[in-house]
Design an enzyme around this catalytic site. Structure first.
Site, PDB file in Angstrom:
ATOM      1  N   ARG A   4     -63.607 -74.185  -2.029  1.00  0.00           N
ATOM      2  CA  ARG A   4     -64.432 -75.348  -1.901  1.00  0.00           C
ATOM      3  C   ARG A   4     -64.492 -76.050  -0.323  1.00  0.00           C
ATOM      4  NH1 ARG A   4     -63.130 -81.282  -4.186  1.00  0.00           N
ATOM      5  NH2 ARG A   4     -65.105 -82.384  -3.344  1.00  0.00           N
ATOM      6  N   HIS A   5     -65.511 -76.635  -0.080  1.00  0.00           N
ATOM      7  CA  HIS A   5     -65.486 -76.755   1.509  1.00  0.00           C
ATOM      8  C   HIS A   5     -64.648 -77.983   1.698  1.00  0.00           C
ATOM      9  CE1 HIS A   5     -67.228 -80.963  -0.220  1.00  0.00           C
ATOM     10  NE2 HIS A   5     -67.851 -80.189  -0.854  1.00  0.00           N
ATOM     11  N   ARG A  54     -71.886 -78.683   4.503  1.00  0.00           N
ATOM     12  CA  ARG A  54     -70.303 -78.734   4.399  1.00  0.00           C
ATOM     13  C   ARG A  54     -69.857 -77.380   3.812  1.00  0.00           C
ATOM     14  NH1 ARG A  54     -73.063 -82.051   0.367  1.00  0.00           N
ATOM     15  NH2 ARG A  54     -72.446 -81.723  -1.620  1.00  0.00           N
ATOM     16  N   GLU A  78     -74.158 -77.877  -4.832  1.00  0.00           N
ATOM     17  CA  GLU A  78     -73.489 -78.716  -5.811  1.00  0.00           C
ATOM     18  C   GLU A  78     -74.566 -79.395  -6.718  1.00  0.00           C
ATOM     19  OE1 GLU A  78     -71.370 -79.629  -7.729  1.00  0.00           O
ATOM     20  OE2 GLU A  78     -69.629 -80.573  -6.264  1.00  0.00           O
ATOM     21  N   HIS A 140     -68.905 -75.862  -3.951  1.00  0.00           N
ATOM     22  CA  HIS A 140     -68.577 -77.518  -4.349  1.00  0.00           C
ATOM     23  C   HIS A 140     -67.726 -77.454  -5.433  1.00  0.00           C
ATOM     24  CE1 HIS A 140     -71.725 -77.955  -1.207  1.00  0.00           C
ATOM     25  NE2 HIS A 140     -72.445 -76.996  -1.858  1.00  0.00           N
TER      26      HIS A 140
END
Length: 201
Positions: A4-5, A54, A78, A140
């Protein structure tokens, strides 16, 4: 590996980001740099990312360390949050209490649709990878978790989410036998130098 970012301002403010293209904040950049140093030691052979900034910025920190080009797949994006995007969790709870109870944003994607597209993307990426290779997919919290759950045959609505810059590791045997090896990893201390260890350690 599903990663995940790092944190964004929306994360810090508990706002629903969805597909808004919100960049990493200062903490998120530091998280991505730190996590990338850990992940680089695993020598990933490919890095894939959502095309949202992101995620792609997070992926770039690792790509620079291992000399691998980031490839993008918009199906790693996302969940589209409809009218919830930009609202805080408190605002969503107040304005949309019934939808909040089922976590279904008006005008947004369903959990099932997100799980389907993300699992499909992860399957395509895995199909392209060579045997014994390590592929990192950067994305995400909701989409990666739900896609992973779909691959593992779990209920998407009961799987806990990934923390910012945390990752999980899956392995696959054959065409569709997935196994979860690690989940929500990332709160690791800095690597210890061998010289710091004493004789009794």
């Amino acid at each position: 590996m599903l990663w995940r970012h790092g944190q964004t301002t929306y994360n810090a403010e508990h706002r629903f980001q969805g597909q808004r293209d919100v960049p990493l904040n200062a903490l998120g950049r530091a998280q991505a740099q730190r996590a990338a140093r850990h992940l680089a030691g695993l020598k990933p052979t490919e890095i894939w990312s959502s095309d949202l900034v992101r995620a792609s910025a997070t992926a770039t920190y690792l790509a620079r360390l291992v000399g691998v080009e980031v490839q993008h797949d918009k199906d790693l994006r996302e969940r589209h949050g409809g009218v919830w995007e930009g609202l805080t969790i408190d605002e969503i709870r107040q304005k949309y209490p019934e939808d909040h109870a089922t976590w279904d944003p008006p005008g947004g994607e369903s959990v099932e649709a997100v799980a389907d597209r993300t699992a499909s993307a992860l399957g395509r990426i895995a199909d392209k990878a060579g045997p014994g290779s390590l592929v990192v997919a950067v994305g995400h919290g909701a989409s990666l978790t739900w896609g992973m759950s779909r691959l593992l045959g779990l209920d998407e609505r009961v799987t806990g989410g990934l923390g910012n810059c945390c990752w999980c590791l899956l392995s696959r045997r054959g065409a569709g036998r997935w196994r979860l090896l690690e989940y929500n990893v990332g709160a690791l201390p800095e690597p210890v130098e061998v010289a710091e260890l004493g004789d009794d350690d």
